[in-house]
Write an enzyme that holds these catalytic residues in place. Structure first.
Site, mmCIF file in Angstrom:
data_model
loop_
_atom_site.group_PDB
_atom_site.id
_atom_site.type_symbol
_atom_site.label_atom_id
_atom_site.label_comp_id
_atom_site.label_asym_id
_atom_site.label_seq_id
_atom_site.Cartn_x
_atom_site.Cartn_y
_atom_site.Cartn_z
ATOM 1 N N ALA A 1 -27.308 23.083 24.839
ATOM 2 C CA ALA A 1 -26.235 22.323 25.482
ATOM 3 C C ALA A 1 -25.071 23.228 25.841
ATOM 4 O O ALA A 1 -24.290 22.925 26.738
ATOM 5 C CB ALA A 1 -25.770 21.207 24.554
ATOM 6 N N CYS B 1 -29.883 35.708 16.777
ATOM 7 C CA CYS B 1 -29.364 34.407 16.359
ATOM 8 C C CYS B 1 -28.667 33.854 17.587
ATOM 9 O O CYS B 1 -29.286 33.805 18.652
ATOM 10 C CB CYS B 1 -28.462 34.538 15.149
ATOM 11 S SG CYS B 1 -27.220 35.832 15.273
ATOM 12 N N ARG C 1 -13.904 38.121 11.520
ATOM 13 C CA ARG C 1 -14.492 37.512 10.333
ATOM 14 C C ARG C 1 -13.614 37.685 9.093
ATOM 15 O O ARG C 1 -13.592 36.846 8.218
ATOM 16 C CB ARG C 1 -15.877 38.116 10.068
ATOM 17 C CG ARG C 1 -16.896 37.857 11.154
ATOM 18 C CD ARG C 1 -17.386 36.432 11.157
ATOM 19 N NE ARG C 1 -18.286 36.192 12.278
ATOM 20 C CZ ARG C 1 -17.937 35.521 13.375
ATOM 21 N NH1 ARG C 1 -16.729 35.001 13.484
ATOM 22 N NH2 ARG C 1 -18.799 35.359 14.357
#
Lengths: 626, 556
Positions: free
Chosen positions: A306, A391, A437
């Site tokens: 999407a 990923c 991060r």
């Protein structure tokens, strides 16, 4: 500046250094996160602040109480420098509450209580840290006594939010070796035998134009020309095309890494990408198949369509088999570690300790990552099949998986230097977003981009060390030091998100590498039990009884996976290993070096004697790699 | 996952290279390695040993034998890879000493469906499979589908009969004919003779205590302990005999360890609810106090709660039956038989582990030992009191000594400690391991209420392992040593863990029983394998610091 506060005499009996909450490692590792002032340590009293080169005291607050959750409140002086927060108790008998915390670990600072708060020690500040602890300080309830230090702390702990430079750019200590030279992409690729018939080195990304989060140098299938690379980049999220991570020395099976394909809801395809994947498969003559390991749970991969992403359909990619490894995203991991922190800090509830660990799911996630890496290793090693790992963006879970699989496959990465190369290569050069991060110097503590992805990987490495105690040249101490300096901002190593940014900011010229520091004190990190490839080339005949393992295949089961208490529970004095093993480890490392030198000398004598006698040395006596 | 259909065993035939469809026709004859005095009592041929947790029904072909000593599987394709790591010369990789057999299950040939077999169970002639769960948590699954009919049943019945003997003298230690030449190290103290105890008293430099041999005479009052006891110098044998009536099993406080500074460690049983028992206790404790050069009163640790106040709080140790059920939950967790079961348990591993409560009991033992050690470090005498004074008191007393005395952290010291606390002071190994009592006839064994089975010794080994985790450089012996010790505790060839008390052992010796202490490791292992017992991190430090305190917070 009150540098070298040696006038403050201290009780020389103080030897409880292992209780000092400044660091979890033994006394000399106090210097590991703090002071490596060359041999000047003796000039200081214990508990004194020791300043690094380029460090300045910026604010001093006397009359502060540190509310230690283990040793109780202790009264003393709080100093803030441009690198650390330092608390020294006034009472010489409570030196175990001495604190020295690099400001890089600070995640947020809050005021506690107001001017009218009732109760002792109810007015002050609380410092929340990234390394699983919080620090509470109480101030006098008069004259806004906390204001000065609070503002200074805010400013110095979050320099980027205040348009100030990080401490790494002020720090100027010099070391015998320059750690920036540890990783040279060409050297590493040559070590793996690239260029060869099937793989070539390309500098197409020299200006970081194809992919701004990739390094300048990649290895790609030799048959792929630059035009093809450009078209593939257009079809991969953020231009992160499949490039070589590792190649098997004998079978030529490879691990390649990339980001998700831009399939989208309409199911877009790219002939070029399909051809490119075919080239990766063809580069390995041993197998007629390629495994695409998608680190995500399949539901997440589908959901990504999407957003324009997705995954390779097996219809489009002939001979490729897609496997989902079911590893959750950065938000799930952050939440899991948060739960673990609640469990470990400040107090541990013995009655629900294990069920609490289970409920945090942290070990379950570790298991998933290890299991994923084991699948990659199995395909590459046992089936001689190449594996492509991705990923969503290919900089979090992908880095965890490839780096872990490489660690299991290649003993080189299990040496002290090889491990540094691995981190430089798979994490830093391929653009794991450390800045985003970790949030170095940034006050937005609830930023959704923060996540302990790298720490989680270090935990996986620790699990490997636990399962294979002789396979690593270094001990857990190296891992803890790396985690400490992941946050500390003392070294430039983990700053910024990508190689491109580091080049632009001239990190190599303006900061010190963590590896300079670590390699100048290697003997602290060596594992006396290490039994690597260099130590088995001696003349003993190979037998299953006596050969170090080349490939590590850990058991990814919760029965075996453990909580790394030495990292997560280290601030709690009752959770520490009581008999610090570090001293004994160093004795053994020294003894081992001695014995190896003696053996080498004896072998040399023997060879010389043989030579004098006019004999050729026997073929089996291979040289010692000591 | 296991298919729902009955497994198809044709796949086994592929395992067998020379088999041409004819069952067992072309099999070479396999023979087990037998010890001197060992006899085969049951055989099954063409047996498949299923790979552990293999849902794909993989396995190895071979023959299965039951002897009067062990269950042994002989694969047709034996390879040197079968014995990796440690190599035992008496018990091979596919062998189980009969006393090591915990439970037998009849299966449908696979790993999933099963039914418990107990002595006198009905075993079908066409037994398809047999699963053996060992006391050391090893699980062996056999399949008899290719065996001649009746073979499986023969083995199962032989096992049911011989693995659960009804008489103590049926154990193999009584049959083993191999001559034994002891080569025990000189620094191992066996605590068998008064001189051995004297050595210990001298080693600890405790002059205020005396050796009494009253328990070796007809006036013996502590029947489950050896003849030598160490008691306060000031107490008369006559007083001991009197006081013993008030303690369970006659277990008056006896000395087990002491410091030159004066503090000592004593073990005793609980008081009986007699009228004068409290008085008897305080009289004895007064004597204990007088044995302290500073006349400090002793500190009494009630391991299972105080028998008078009967308060049992969370910190005390449970009844032996509660301990045993905790262990059973733990063992269930550690002996999964199917792969799906393995993963189901795995996902809740920590909560199952926690709910077994085993580690809580481990932590409680360590906490008691820690408490005792801190009192002793402050030069205060400690008396450990519990039930019959042979179970938890041994655990806590041993752990306390491990914390305080570097000698016991060496291999010889640890073995001496076990000889002292477990063997000489009579931990009832037969009862706790579920072996028949020495001297009992078959009928007596059947008539007597079954003694409480409980893994108290394992609890001690687990606690020791926890200490090893917390002090990695403090112990000379390794985890391998501890696991080997537990394995060997179920090897009925050695006499060390074969008796309830020294009296039973002496009785057997008087009937020409040959003692074969486990501590002669050379009987089972080569030097190379014994080397695995030695911890490379061990640092033999000068015994300057007598006390090494520990604090136990977590488990594992």
């Amino acid at each position: 500046m009150d540098k070298h506060n040696s006038s403050e005499l201290l009780n020389s009996d103080y030897s409880v250094s292992k209780n000092a909450s400044s660091d979890s490692l033994d006394s000399d590792s106090k210097s590991s996160s703090l002071n490596s002032k060359h041999g000047q340590d003796s000039a200081h009293g214990l508990g004194d602040i020791q300043l690094l080169d380029g460090e300045k005291v910026m604010s001093v607050s006397r009359d502060v109480t540190y509310l230690c959750p283990y040793n109780g409140p202790s009264h003393g002086v709080l100093k803030v420098t441009n690198y650390q927060l330092h608390f020294r108790p006034t009472d010489a008998t409570s030196l175990q509450t001495t604190l020295s915390v690099s400001l890089g670990v600070v995640s947020r600072i809050e005021k506690v209580g107001g001017a009218s708060s009732k109760g002792e020690n109810s007015y002050g500040i609380e410092v929340f840290c990234k390394d699983m602890r919080n620090l509470r300080f109480a101030h006098r309830q008069e004259n806004h006594s906390r204001r000065g230090i609070f503002e200074k702390l805010q400013q110095l702990a979050f320099p980027l939010s205040h348009r100030l430079p990080l401490f790494a750019f002020s720090y100027s200590e010099s070391f015998p070796e320059d750690g920036w030279n540890v990783y040279e992409p060409f050297v590493e690729l040559r070590r793996m035998g690239v260029n060869n018939d099937m793989w070539r080195i390309t500098r197409i990304n020299d200006k970081y134009e194809i992919c701004d989060s990739y390094p300048a140098v990649w290895a790609v299938p030799a048959a792929a020309n630059d035009d093809l690379l450009r078209s593939v980049a257009a079809y991969r999220s953020r231009g992160r095309i499949p490039v070589l991570a590792w190649i098997h020395p004998s079978s030529q099976a490879t691990i390649t890494r990339c980001s998700q394909p831009l399939v989208g809801v309409s199911g877009k395809r790219s002939r070029e990408d399909e051809r490119y994947i075919q080239l990766i498969m063809d580069a390995n003559a041993q197998a007629h198949k390629l495994f695409i390991m998608d680190a995500r749970p399949s539901a997440n991969a589908i959901a990504n369509k999407a957003k324009g992403g997705g995954y390779e359909s097996e219809d489009a990619y002939q001979n490729a088999e897609l496997v989902f490894l079911d590893i959750h995203n950065i938000h799930v991991m952050r939440e899991s570690l948060r739960k673990l922190k609640e469990l470990c800090f400040p107090q541990i509830d013995q009655t629900r300790w294990f069920s609490g660990i289970e409920a945090s799911c942290w070990l379950k996630h570790i298991k998933c990552i290890l299991a994923g890496a084991v699948r990659i290793v199995d395909k590459v090693e046992n089936h001689k099949t190449s594996v492509l790992v991705h990923c969503s963006d290919g900089w979090d879970r992908t880095a965890q998986l490839t780096a872990l699989a490489m660690l299991m496959l290649d003993p080189y990465y299990r040496t002290l230097r090889g491990f540094q190369v691995l981190i430089e290569k798979e994490w830093l050069s391929f653009g794991h977003k450390f800045q985003l991060r970790i949030g170095h110097g940034d006050e937005r503590h609830s930023d959704a981009d923060r996540s302990p992805v790298f720490v989680q990987w270090v935990d996986c490495v620790w699990q490997l060390q636990q399962q294979f105690p002789t396979a690593f040249e270094f001990t857990e101490r190296l891992l803890i030091t790396i985690v400490d300096h992941l946050y500390s901002c003392r070294f430039g190593t983990f700053l910024f998100n990508t190689e491109r940014e580091r080049v632009k900011e001239e990190v190599k010229a303006k900061t010190v590498s963590l590896w300079s520091y670590i390699n100048s004190r290697q003997n602290l990190y060596l594992n006396p039990l290490y039994w690597g490839p260099s130590s088995f080339s001696t003349n003993s005949p190979p037998s299953p009884y006596s050969r170090p393992q080349m490939v590590l295949v850990p058991v990814a089961s919760l029965r075996i996976i453990k909580l790394w208490k030495a990292l997560y529970c280290r601030w709690n004095p009752t959770m520490r290993q009581q008999d610090p093993i570090y001293q004994r480890t160093r004795e053994l490392v020294a003894l081992r070096a001695q014995l190896e030198a003696a053996a080498a000398a004896a072998a040399g004598d023997h060879a010389a004697r043989q030579h004098r006698l006019g004999l050729t040395p026997p073929r089996v006596a291979s040289p010692h790699h000591v | 996952m296991n298919e729902k259909v009955v497994p198809n065993f044709t796949s086994y035939i592929n395992v067998l290279p020379m088999n041409n469809g004819d069952k067992n026709g072309s099999l070479p004859e396999l023979k087990p390695k037998l010890l001197n005095g060992e006899q085969v009592v049951g055989v099954a041929e063409s047996v498949v040993l299923l790979a552990p947790l293999s849902e794909r029904e993989r396995g190895r072909f071979g023959s299965l034998f039951v002897t009067n000593y062990k269950l042994t599987f002989v694969p047709i394709d034996a390879s040197s890879n079968d014995e990796y790591g440690q190599r035992n010369q008496l018990v091979g990789a596919f062998d189980v000493p009969l006393t090591g057999v915990g439970a037998l299950w009849q299966t449908d040939g696979g790993l999933t469906r099963r039914r418990r077999l107990v002595p006198r169970s009905d075993v079908p002639a066409k037994l398809k499979g047999l699963q053996v769960v060992c006391k050391n948590m090893k699980v062996l699954s056999f399949n008899f589908t290719n065996s001649p009919i009746g073979n499986g049943r023969q083995v199962a019945i032989a096992l049911l009969h011989h693995a659960f003997p009804k008489r103590h003298d049926l154990l193999f230690a009584f049959e083993y004919r191999e001559p034994y030449y002891p080569t025990l190290p000189s620094d191992l103290n066996m605590f068998q003779r008064p001189g051995d105890w004297k050595r210990e008293l001298e080693r600890c430099e405790c002059p205020h205590w005396r050796i009494t041999c009253i328990n070796g005479t007809s006036d013996a009052f502590m029947l489950t302990a050896g003849e030598t006891l160490i008691v306060p110098s000031s107490v008369l044998d006559y007083n001991l005999i009197e006081s013993a009536r008030h303690f369970r099993s006659g277990r008056v406080p006896v000395w087990v360890w002491g410091r030159a500074e004066g503090a000592a460690l004593l073990r005793s049983g609980e008081l009986l609810p007699t009228e004068q028992s409290a008085t008897a206790e305080s009289v004895l404790l007064e004597q204990v106090r007088r044995s302290h050069p500073k006349l400090k009163p002793p500190h009494v640790l009630y391991l299972c709660g105080n028998s008078f106040s009967s308060i049992s709080n969370a910190g005390t140790l449970p009844s032996l039956s509660t301990l045993n059920s905790a262990y059973k939950k733990l063992a269930d967790l550690c002996t999964p038989t199917t792969l799906s079961g393995f993963w189901i348990q795995d996902s809740q591993y920590y909560s199952i582990l926690e709910s077994s409560r085993w580690l809580r009991y481990v932590a409680n033992c360590l906490a008691f030992a820690d408490d005792a050690a801190s009192h002793l470090a402050n030069n205060q005498t400690v008396v450990v009191q519990e039930g019959d004074g042979v179970d938890y008191s041994a655990v806590v007393s041993c752990l306390t000594q491990l914390l305080l005395d570097v000698h016991f952290r060496t291999i010889a010291g640890f073995q001496s400690l076990i000889q002292k606390e477990w063997i000489a002071l009579g931990h009832p190994f037969c009862d706790r391991f579920g072996l028949p009592r020495p001297g009992n006839t078959k009928e007596e064994s059947e008539r007597e209420p079954t003694a409480q089975i409980a893994p108290v010794f394992l609890l001690f080994l687990d606690c020791t392992w926890q200490l090893q985790r917390q002090f990695p450089a403090a112990f000379q012996f390794t985890e391998t040593y501890l696991t080997t010790l537990w394995d060997c505790a179920h090897n009925h060839l050695f006499d060390t863990f074969l008796f309830n008390c020294p009296r039973d052992r002496e009785l057997a010796v008087s009937k020409n029983f040959v003692q074969r202490p486990l501590w002669d490791w050379g009987e089972q292992f080569s030097e190379q394998d014994i080397a695995l017992f030695y911890n490379p991190l061990f640092a033999r430090r000068p015994p300057a610091t007598p006390v090494q305190r520990l604090y136990t917070k977590t488990k594992r």
